[in-house]
Design a protein around this motif. Sequence first.
Motif, short mmCIF file in Angstrom:
data_model
loop_
_atom_site.label_atom_id
_atom_site.label_comp_id
_atom_site.label_asym_id
_atom_site.label_seq_id
_atom_site.Cartn_x
_atom_site.Cartn_y
_atom_site.Cartn_z
N THR A 76 0.85 -1.19 0.00
CA THR A 76 0.00 0.00 0.00
C THR A 76 0.89 1.24 0.00
O THR A 76 1.85 1.33 0.79
N GLU A 77 0.59 2.17 -0.87
CA GLU A 77 1.42 3.37 -1.01
C GLU A 77 0.98 4.50 -0.09
O GLU A 77 -0.20 4.62 0.24
N THR A 78 1.94 5.33 0.26
CA THR A 78 1.66 6.56 0.99
C THR A 78 1.05 7.58 0.03
O THR A 78 1.48 7.69 -1.11
N THR A 79 0.04 8.30 0.50
CA THR A 79 -0.59 9.34 -0.33
C THR A 79 0.05 10.69 0.01
O THR A 79 0.27 11.00 1.19
N VAL A 80 0.35 11.48 -1.01
CA VAL A 80 1.01 12.77 -0.81
C VAL A 80 0.28 13.86 -1.59
O VAL A 80 -0.50 13.58 -2.51
N VAL A 81 0.56 15.10 -1.23
CA VAL A 81 0.04 16.25 -1.97
C VAL A 81 1.22 16.96 -2.63
O VAL A 81 2.23 17.25 -1.98
N VAL A 82 1.11 17.17 -3.93
CA VAL A 82 2.16 17.84 -4.70
C VAL A 82 1.90 19.34 -4.70
O VAL A 82 0.79 19.79 -5.04
N VAL A 145 -3.23 15.60 -5.30
CA VAL A 145 -3.07 14.50 -4.34
C VAL A 145 -2.95 13.19 -5.11
O VAL A 145 -3.84 12.83 -5.89
N VAL A 146 -1.83 12.48 -4.92
CA VAL A 146 -1.53 11.27 -5.67
C VAL A 146 -0.76 10.28 -4.81
O VAL A 146 -0.23 10.65 -3.75
N PRO A 147 -0.65 9.01 -5.23
CA PRO A 147 0.27 8.08 -4.56
C PRO A 147 1.71 8.59 -4.69
O PRO A 147 2.07 9.24 -5.67
N GLN A 148 2.52 8.31 -3.69
CA GLN A 148 3.88 8.83 -3.66
C GLN A 148 4.70 8.43 -4.88
O GLN A 148 5.52 9.20 -5.37
N SER A 149 4.47 7.23 -5.41
CA SER A 149 5.26 6.78 -6.56
C SER A 149 5.00 7.65 -7.78
O SER A 149 5.91 7.89 -8.59
N LEU A 150 3.78 8.16 -7.93
CA LEU A 150 3.48 9.03 -9.06
C LEU A 150 4.09 10.42 -8.86
O LEU A 150 4.50 11.07 -9.82
#
Length: 279
Positions: A76-82, A145-150
């Motif tokens: 499961t990925e961490t969600t981040v805000v760019v 807001v996207v998954p950290q990998s993106l």
Amino acid sequence: MTGSDASPQFRLAYVPGVTPSKWVRIWAQRVPDVPLTLVPVSAAEAADVLRGRGADAGFLRLPVDRTDLSAIPLYTETTVVVVPKDHLVAAVEEVSPEDLADEIVLHPLDDTLDWERPPGRPAYERPATTADAVELVAAGVGLLVVPQSLARLHHRKDLTYRTITGTPQSRVALSWREDETTDLVDDFIGIVRGRTVNSTRGRASAPSAAAKDKAKDKRSESDKRKGKRPETGGARQKPAAGGRTAGRAGGKSPRGGAGGSGGGKAAKAAQRGKPRRRS
């Protein structure tokens, strides 16, 4: 299992943000006779590519309709805000959806998060892709807001990202057609799940089992050879010179017995008698 091991190659699909290089490297070491071909696909089309046999297996994002697909959740990925580097959010380590209530948050059409309602205020139009949304963030139009990998995939020097809590998270899974669980697919499942060479099932396990049987046969032959040797029951004794071993077995001392060397010297001395005194 169905399928055939005679496939000339193994085709692996993967969605943006997933880095399959580690598993591809292990595949090349364990199955060098079958080349692996990477098939990049969008998150939206990944399942259809597998159903249409455009790939043998693939890394995709959940949820997915499992009517005819098998899937193993991996992480499961961490969600981040760019955000732009000079944005206020860049000054903190993490934020919540409430912190973005007054911000315009972009929601691209290829969004991979299962939102009930995205945070912030919606933009007038939805960007077609995540890449387009990143460009708009760089232009100061809004946040994303996207998954950290993106966020890492679309990294720019003028942008950064921070963890956001209380939002959906993307789960990555390995998937394949349920009726196409071939030996090659099973080999790749073993690699992804961290099986060792000796524990991997399917084609890769056959040589290992044969090697174990061969080693067992060798040990059996060695045991048989050892079993033919006579039992000695103890350490061997070497006979001593002059028959001392026999003398000792009879209970007589080598010096005091008649058959010993000490007894012979005493008899000769008695025959010679005492030496005469000189006047």
